[in-house]
Design a protein around this motif. Structure first.
Motif, PDB file in Angstrom:
ATOM      1  N   GLU A 144       0.802  -1.222   0.000  1.00 19.67           N
ATOM      2  CA  GLU A 144       0.000   0.000   0.000  1.00 19.67           C
ATOM      3  C   GLU A 144       0.840   1.279   0.000  1.00 19.67           C
ATOM      4  N   VAL A 145       2.106   1.183   0.407  1.00 18.75           N
ATOM      5  CA  VAL A 145       2.948   2.367   0.559  1.00 18.75           C
ATOM      6  C   VAL A 145       4.179   2.217  -0.316  1.00 18.75           C
ATOM      7  N   ARG A 146       4.610   3.330  -0.862  1.00 17.13           N
ATOM      8  CA  ARG A 146       5.820   3.335  -1.688  1.00 17.13           C
ATOM      9  C   ARG A 146       7.026   2.880  -0.877  1.00 17.13           C
ATOM     10  N   HIS A 147       7.945   2.226  -1.549  1.00 16.53           N
ATOM     11  CA  HIS A 147       9.125   1.668  -0.886  1.00 16.53           C
ATOM     12  C   HIS A 147      10.355   2.563  -1.006  1.00 16.53           C
ATOM     13  N   ASP A 148      10.272   3.644  -1.768  1.00 14.83           N
ATOM     14  CA  ASP A 148      11.471   4.456  -2.018  1.00 14.83           C
ATOM     15  C   ASP A 148      11.774   5.457  -0.911  1.00 14.83           C
ATOM     16  N   VAL A 149      10.915   5.545   0.100  1.00 10.22           N
ATOM     17  CA  VAL A 149      11.149   6.446   1.235  1.00 10.22           C
ATOM     18  C   VAL A 149      11.132   5.603   2.502  1.00 10.22           C
ATOM     19  N   PRO A 150      12.168   5.707   3.353  1.00 15.15           N
ATOM     20  CA  PRO A 150      12.169   4.929   4.607  1.00 15.15           C
ATOM     21  C   PRO A 150      10.948   5.260   5.466  1.00 15.15           C
ATOM     22  N   ALA A 151      10.433   4.252   6.143  1.00 13.64           N
ATOM     23  CA  ALA A 151       9.212   4.421   6.940  1.00 13.64           C
ATOM     24  C   ALA A 151       9.351   5.513   7.995  1.00 13.64           C
ATOM     25  N   THR A 152      10.530   5.637   8.619  1.00 15.17           N
ATOM     26  CA  THR A 152      10.688   6.671   9.652  1.00 15.17           C
ATOM     27  C   THR A 152      10.591   8.067   9.048  1.00 15.17           C
ATOM     28  N   ALA A 153      11.187   8.271   7.877  1.00 15.69           N
ATOM     29  CA  ALA A 153      11.093   9.580   7.214  1.00 15.69           C
ATOM     30  C   ALA A 153       9.674   9.837   6.752  1.00 15.69           C
ATOM     31  N   LEU A 154       9.036   8.812   6.216  1.00 12.95           N
ATOM     32  CA  LEU A 154       7.662   8.960   5.749  1.00 12.95           C
ATOM     33  C   LEU A 154       6.725   9.260   6.913  1.00 12.95           C
ATOM     34  N   ALA A 155       6.961   8.622   8.074  1.00 11.02           N
ATOM     35  CA  ALA A 155       6.134   8.862   9.261  1.00 11.02           C
ATOM     36  C   ALA A 155       6.225  10.323   9.692  1.00 11.02           C
ATOM     37  N   ALA A 156       7.445  10.861   9.721  1.00 10.46           N
ATOM     38  CA  ALA A 156       7.621  12.266  10.119  1.00 10.46           C
ATOM     39  C   ALA A 156       6.937  13.198   9.129  1.00 10.46           C
ATOM     40  N   GLN A 157       7.105  12.929   7.836  1.00  6.73           N
ATOM     41  CA  GLN A 157       6.500  13.790   6.824  1.00  6.73           C
ATOM     42  C   GLN A 157       4.985  13.680   6.838  1.00  6.73           C
ATOM     43  N   LEU A 158       4.461  12.499   7.049  1.00  5.59           N
ATOM     44  CA  LEU A 158       3.016  12.316   7.093  1.00  5.59           C
ATOM     45  C   LEU A 158       2.416  13.035   8.299  1.00  5.59           C
ATOM     46  N   THR A 159       3.105  12.945   9.433  1.00  3.63           N
ATOM     47  CA  THR A 159       2.641  13.653  10.629  1.00  3.63           C
ATOM     48  C   THR A 159       2.605  15.157  10.379  1.00  3.63           C
ATOM     49  N   GLU A 160       3.676  15.683   9.782  1.00  5.17           N
ATOM     50  CA  GLU A 160       3.726  17.115   9.467  1.00  5.17           C
ATOM     51  C   GLU A 160       2.633  17.500   8.482  1.00  5.17           C
ATOM     52  N   ALA A 161       2.390  16.646   7.499  1.00  2.00           N
ATOM     53  CA  ALA A 161       1.367  16.945   6.500  1.00  2.00           C
ATOM     54  C   ALA A 161      -0.024  16.984   7.132  1.00  2.00           C
ATOM     55  N   ILE A 162      -0.336  16.006   7.971  1.00  2.00           N
ATOM     56  CA  ILE A 162      -1.651  15.974   8.617  1.00  2.00           C
ATOM     57  C   ILE A 162      -1.827  17.196   9.515  1.00  2.00           C
ATOM     58  N   ALA A 163      -0.830  17.460  10.362  1.00  2.00           N
ATOM     59  CA  ALA A 163      -0.931  18.614  11.270  1.00  2.00           C
ATOM     60  C   ALA A 163      -0.979  19.922  10.484  1.00  2.00           C
ATOM     61  N   GLY A 164      -0.137  20.036   9.461  1.00  2.00           N
ATOM     62  CA  GLY A 164      -0.084  21.267   8.677  1.00  2.00           C
ATOM     63  C   GLY A 164      -1.371  21.558   7.938  1.00  2.00           C
ATOM     64  N   ILE A 165      -1.916  20.549   7.277  1.00  2.00           N
ATOM     65  CA  ILE A 165      -3.166  20.739   6.540  1.00  2.00           C
ATOM     66  C   ILE A 165      -4.286  21.114   7.502  1.00  2.00           C
ATOM     67  N   THR A 166      -4.312  20.448   8.639  1.00  2.00           N
ATOM     68  CA  THR A 166      -5.365  20.731   9.619  1.00  2.00           C
ATOM     69  C   THR A 166      -5.222  22.147  10.174  1.00  2.00           C
ATOM     70  N   LEU A 167      -4.000  22.551  10.527  1.00  2.00           N
ATOM     71  CA  LEU A 167      -3.788  23.896  11.067  1.00  2.00           C
ATOM     72  C   LEU A 167      -4.147  24.980  10.044  1.00  2.00           C
ATOM     73  N   ILE A 168      -3.722  24.801   8.813  1.00  2.00           N
ATOM     74  CA  ILE A 168      -4.049  25.792   7.777  1.00  2.00           C
ATOM     75  C   ILE A 168      -5.551  25.830   7.556  1.00  2.00           C
ATOM     76  N   GLY A 169      -6.192  24.670   7.573  1.00  2.00           N
ATOM     77  CA  GLY A 169      -7.646  24.630   7.448  1.00  2.00           C
ATOM     78  C   GLY A 169      -8.327  25.389   8.572  1.00  2.00           C
ATOM     79  N   LEU A 170      -7.823  25.226   9.789  1.00  2.00           N
ATOM     80  CA  LEU A 170      -8.381  25.958  10.933  1.00  2.00           C
ATOM     81  C   LEU A 170      -8.240  27.466  10.756  1.00  2.00           C
ATOM     82  N   LEU A 171      -7.107  27.886  10.198  1.00  2.00           N
ATOM     83  CA  LEU A 171      -6.859  29.321  10.027  1.00  2.00           C
ATOM     84  C   LEU A 171      -7.649  29.933   8.876  1.00  2.00           C
ATOM     85  N   THR A 172      -7.790  29.188   7.790  1.00  2.00           N
ATOM     86  CA  THR A 172      -8.376  29.776   6.587  1.00  2.00           C
ATOM     87  C   THR A 172      -9.857  29.495   6.402  1.00  2.00           C
TER      88      THR A 172
END
Length: 195
Positions: A144-172
């Motif tokens: 289900e997930v791409r293999h070209d990015v290590p899971a730890t890096a992907l986890a950090a980026q996914l967390t940032e993406a979820i929090a970032g999208i949610t925060l921007i949504g709250l603001l805008t």
């Protein structure tokens, strides 16, 4: 071995302080929140609070963003369902009256103090670094997930993406954060990480 000869912390004081912090945040906002007012409402003292939390920001972060059932990662065996649930929980976490009141002040303090930022991120390190990386590794094993990015890096980026999208949504557009928004956000993020 370290021996602590002091009195053990009273969990009732911790609970009263955290509860008072959430209540006062919703009433006064972050910038007007005083530790003395929290102590008074909780029936304790400022020194008792500062023995438990090194600053107002640390206290607010723990009160508004407790680690518990809401921060446990779902593991349904389906990445789309897991991601959908993570986005729902993030939205619920960040849209409480206390979180809305706390976020501007916390973001400002974290930007000004990198050590505070690191300390606050450490609270969620197990969830972000370990649990989510393991969930993504299992999703990768299912194809289900791409293999070209290590899971730890992907986890950090996914967390940032979820929090970032949610925060921007709250603001805008805070009134548009609903089930439809969660579905669209889930689809968007899945496209970025899917195999």
């Amino acid at each position: 071995m370290v021996v602590d000869f002091g009195r053990p912390r009273d969990p009732r004081i911790d609970a009263a302080v955290l509860s008072a912090t959430v209540e006062l945040l919703a009433e006064t906002g972050y910038s007007s929140l005083l530790v003395s007012a929290i102590a008074e409402r909780a029936g304790t003292s400022k020194p008792a609070i500062y023995r438990r939390w090194p600053s107002k920001a640390h206290l607010v972060h723990e009160a508004v963003f407790p680690i518990g059932a809401a921060t446990e990662l779902p593991d349904t065996g389906s990445l789309p369902e897991d991601l959908h649930e993570m986005i729902c929980r993030s939205m619920a976490f960040l849209t409480t009256p206390a979180a809305r009141a706390a976020l501007p002040g916390l973001v400002g303090e974290m930007a000004a103090d990198p050590s505070l930022h690191s300390a606050l991120l450490e609270r969620f390190a197990g969830v972000i670094g370990g649990g989510l990386a393991e969930l993504l590794e299992r999703a990768a094993a299912r194809g289900e997930v791409r293999h070209d990015v290590p899971a730890t890096a992907l986890a950090a980026q996914l967390t940032e993406a979820i929090a970032g999208i949610t925060l921007i949504g709250l603001l805008t557009r805070p009134d548009e954060l609903d089930d439809t928004w969660v579905d669209r956000t889930t689809t968007l993020l899945l496209k970025g990480i899917s195999a």
